[in-house]
Design an enzyme around this catalytic site. Structure first.
Site, short mmCIF file in Angstrom:
data_model
loop_
_atom_site.label_atom_id
_atom_site.label_comp_id
_atom_site.label_asym_id
_atom_site.label_seq_id
_atom_site.Cartn_x
_atom_site.Cartn_y
_atom_site.Cartn_z
N LYS A 48 0.72 -1.26 0.12
CA LYS A 48 -0.14 0.05 0.12
C LYS A 48 0.72 1.32 0.14
O LYS A 48 0.59 2.32 -0.20
CB LYS A 48 -0.87 -0.03 1.34
CG LYS A 48 -1.76 -1.45 1.48
CD LYS A 48 -2.37 -1.28 2.54
CE LYS A 48 -3.07 -2.63 3.15
NZ LYS A 48 -3.22 -2.81 4.65
N GLY A 49 2.13 1.25 0.27
CA GLY A 49 2.94 2.02 0.53
C GLY A 49 3.07 3.14 -0.51
O GLY A 49 3.47 4.39 -0.56
N GLU A 105 7.86 2.29 -6.69
CA GLU A 105 8.08 1.86 -5.34
C GLU A 105 8.27 3.07 -4.33
O GLU A 105 8.64 4.23 -4.90
CB GLU A 105 9.41 1.06 -5.23
CG GLU A 105 9.32 -0.36 -5.77
CD GLU A 105 8.54 -1.39 -4.61
OE1 GLU A 105 8.18 -0.87 -3.38
OE2 GLU A 105 8.72 -2.46 -4.82
N ASP A 106 7.79 2.75 -3.17
CA ASP A 106 7.93 3.71 -2.24
C ASP A 106 9.45 3.98 -1.63
O ASP A 106 10.05 5.03 -1.60
CB ASP A 106 6.90 3.66 -0.86
CG ASP A 106 7.05 2.22 -0.52
OD1 ASP A 106 7.69 1.29 -1.05
OD2 ASP A 106 6.16 1.92 0.37
N ASP A 109 14.87 -0.40 0.55
CA ASP A 109 15.72 -0.65 1.58
C ASP A 109 16.79 -1.89 1.47
O ASP A 109 17.77 -1.53 1.10
CB ASP A 109 14.85 -1.27 2.84
CG ASP A 109 15.13 -1.17 4.32
OD1 ASP A 109 16.15 -0.53 4.39
OD2 ASP A 109 14.74 -1.74 5.39
N LYS A 137 17.36 3.80 0.51
CA LYS A 137 17.97 3.65 1.88
C LYS A 137 19.25 2.86 1.46
O LYS A 137 19.23 1.69 1.78
CB LYS A 137 17.36 3.17 3.06
CG LYS A 137 16.94 3.89 4.06
CD LYS A 137 16.49 3.46 5.09
CE LYS A 137 15.10 2.55 5.09
NZ LYS A 137 14.62 2.30 6.40
N PHE A 158 13.98 4.47 10.42
CA PHE A 158 12.86 4.25 9.74
C PHE A 158 12.00 5.41 9.69
O PHE A 158 11.60 5.95 10.52
CB PHE A 158 12.26 3.12 10.94
CG PHE A 158 10.93 2.57 10.45
CD1 PHE A 158 11.02 1.24 9.70
CD2 PHE A 158 9.72 2.83 10.83
CE1 PHE A 158 9.72 0.58 9.22
CE2 PHE A 158 8.61 2.29 10.32
CZ PHE A 158 8.47 1.28 9.49
N ASP A 165 3.98 3.32 6.53
CA ASP A 165 3.38 3.13 7.78
C ASP A 165 4.33 2.63 8.96
O ASP A 165 5.24 2.25 8.55
CB ASP A 165 2.19 2.01 7.60
CG ASP A 165 2.89 0.67 7.43
OD1 ASP A 165 3.76 0.39 6.60
OD2 ASP A 165 2.35 -0.26 8.37
N ARG A 171 0.36 6.68 7.30
CA ARG A 171 0.47 6.59 6.04
C ARG A 171 0.06 7.76 5.43
O ARG A 171 0.41 8.47 4.35
CB ARG A 171 -0.28 5.48 5.24
CG ARG A 171 0.17 4.12 5.61
CD ARG A 171 -0.63 3.17 4.42
NE ARG A 171 -0.45 1.79 4.77
CZ ARG A 171 0.50 0.93 4.79
NH1 ARG A 171 1.54 1.52 4.06
NH2 ARG A 171 0.64 -0.16 4.98
P1 5GP Z 1 13.27 -4.17 1.11
O1 5GP Z 1 12.68 -5.50 0.58
O2 5GP Z 1 13.81 -3.16 0.34
O3 5GP Z 1 13.70 -4.20 2.43
O4 5GP Z 1 11.93 -3.47 1.94
C1 5GP Z 1 10.90 -2.96 1.12
C2 5GP Z 1 9.81 -2.69 1.80
O5 5GP Z 1 9.93 -2.33 3.27
C3 5GP Z 1 9.09 -1.24 1.53
O6 5GP Z 1 8.28 -1.44 0.45
C4 5GP Z 1 8.47 -0.79 2.88
O7 5GP Z 1 7.16 -1.42 2.86
C5 5GP Z 1 9.33 -1.15 3.84
N1 5GP Z 1 10.21 -0.46 4.37
C6 5GP Z 1 11.48 -0.51 4.28
N2 5GP Z 1 12.24 0.80 4.86
C7 5GP Z 1 11.10 1.16 5.55
C8 5GP Z 1 11.11 2.78 6.26
O8 5GP Z 1 11.94 3.28 6.51
N3 5GP Z 1 9.53 2.87 6.84
C9 5GP Z 1 8.79 2.19 6.31
N4 5GP Z 1 7.45 2.61 6.77
N5 5GP Z 1 8.78 0.77 5.64
C10 5GP Z 1 10.09 0.76 5.31
#
Ligand code: 5GP
Length: 186
Positions: A48-49, A105-106, A109, A137, A158, A165, A171
């Site tokens: 949803k992000g 993508e939002d 990470d 990030k 974070f 969220d 959100r």
């Molecule tokens: P990845 O697979 O790249 O580790 O994570 C991606 C997902 O983790 C993002 O789409 C998001 O939902 C969540 N995420 C990663 N970092 C953050 C953050 O700093 N804040 C929030 N709210 N969600 C995050």
């Protein structure tokens, strides 16, 4: 988890203001429009992000475009962080074969979710596929994936707001911010 009724009391710091985000999204939309000139795009975003970013970005792109939405969840918390296993809760609603796809993508990470999604989407034989993320990030990256469009590189904190969220809350904040430690407690 304890959420303040006004939400703002839980925010320690505004990292990116509403104005900064709007200006960046406009800039990204203009770049994408120029890069894909004369072509048709399919924007695929991940619920949803990415919802606010998708909604704003699509209106800053001047090309004919279609949108599609996926929803994914990780297989069981911490284990998934390192395994990169992702479950599809909502799949694409139309084929992307032969289409120019931009994954919206939002935040990237570790890159594990993105890595899974890119393999999944490539398997559907699009003509091209590129990645557009509002936030990056890089400090926590486990899988190196070249990102085509990045809004902001942010430090390893974070963040919440503008779609992101904590426990499904925050959100609707119009900025991206960092929560006070007390908001994480209990
Ligand atoms: P990845 O697979 O790249 O580790 O994570 C991606 C997902 O983790 C993002 O789409 C998001 O939902 C969540 N995420 C990663 N970092 C953050 C953050 O700093 N804040 C929030 N709210 N969600 C995050």
């Amino acid at each position: 988890m304890r959420v303040s009724p006004d939400l703002m009391s839980d925010v320690a710091e505004v990292l990116l203001s509403e104005e900064q985000i709007a200006a960046k999204v406009a800039e990204m939309g203009a770049r994408i429009s120029a890069d894909y000139e004369g072509r048709e795009l399919t924007l695929v975003s991940v619920l949803k992000g990415s919802l606010p970013f998708m909604a704003d970005l699509m209106r800053r792109i001047t090309l004919p475009l279609r949108i599609d939405l996926m929803e994914v969840s990780s297989y069981g918390g911490a284990t998934t962080e390192s395994s990169g296993l992702v479950r599809i809760l909502k799949d694409l609603s139309a084929p992307i074969e032969g289409r120019d796809v931009l994954l919206v993508e939002d935040i990237i990470d570790t890159g594990l979710t993105l890595n899974y999604l890119m393999r999944y989407l490539r398997g559907k034989n699009p003509h091209s596929i590129k990645i557009c993320t509002l936030l990056d990030k890089p400090a926590r990256r486990l899988v190196e994936i070249p990102l085509d469009y990045v809004g902001f590189e942010i430090p390893d904190a974070f963040v919440v707001g503008y779609g992101l969220d904590f426990g499904e809350v925050y959100r609707n904040l119009r900025f991206v911010g960092v929560l006070r430690p007390e908001a994480y407690e209990s």
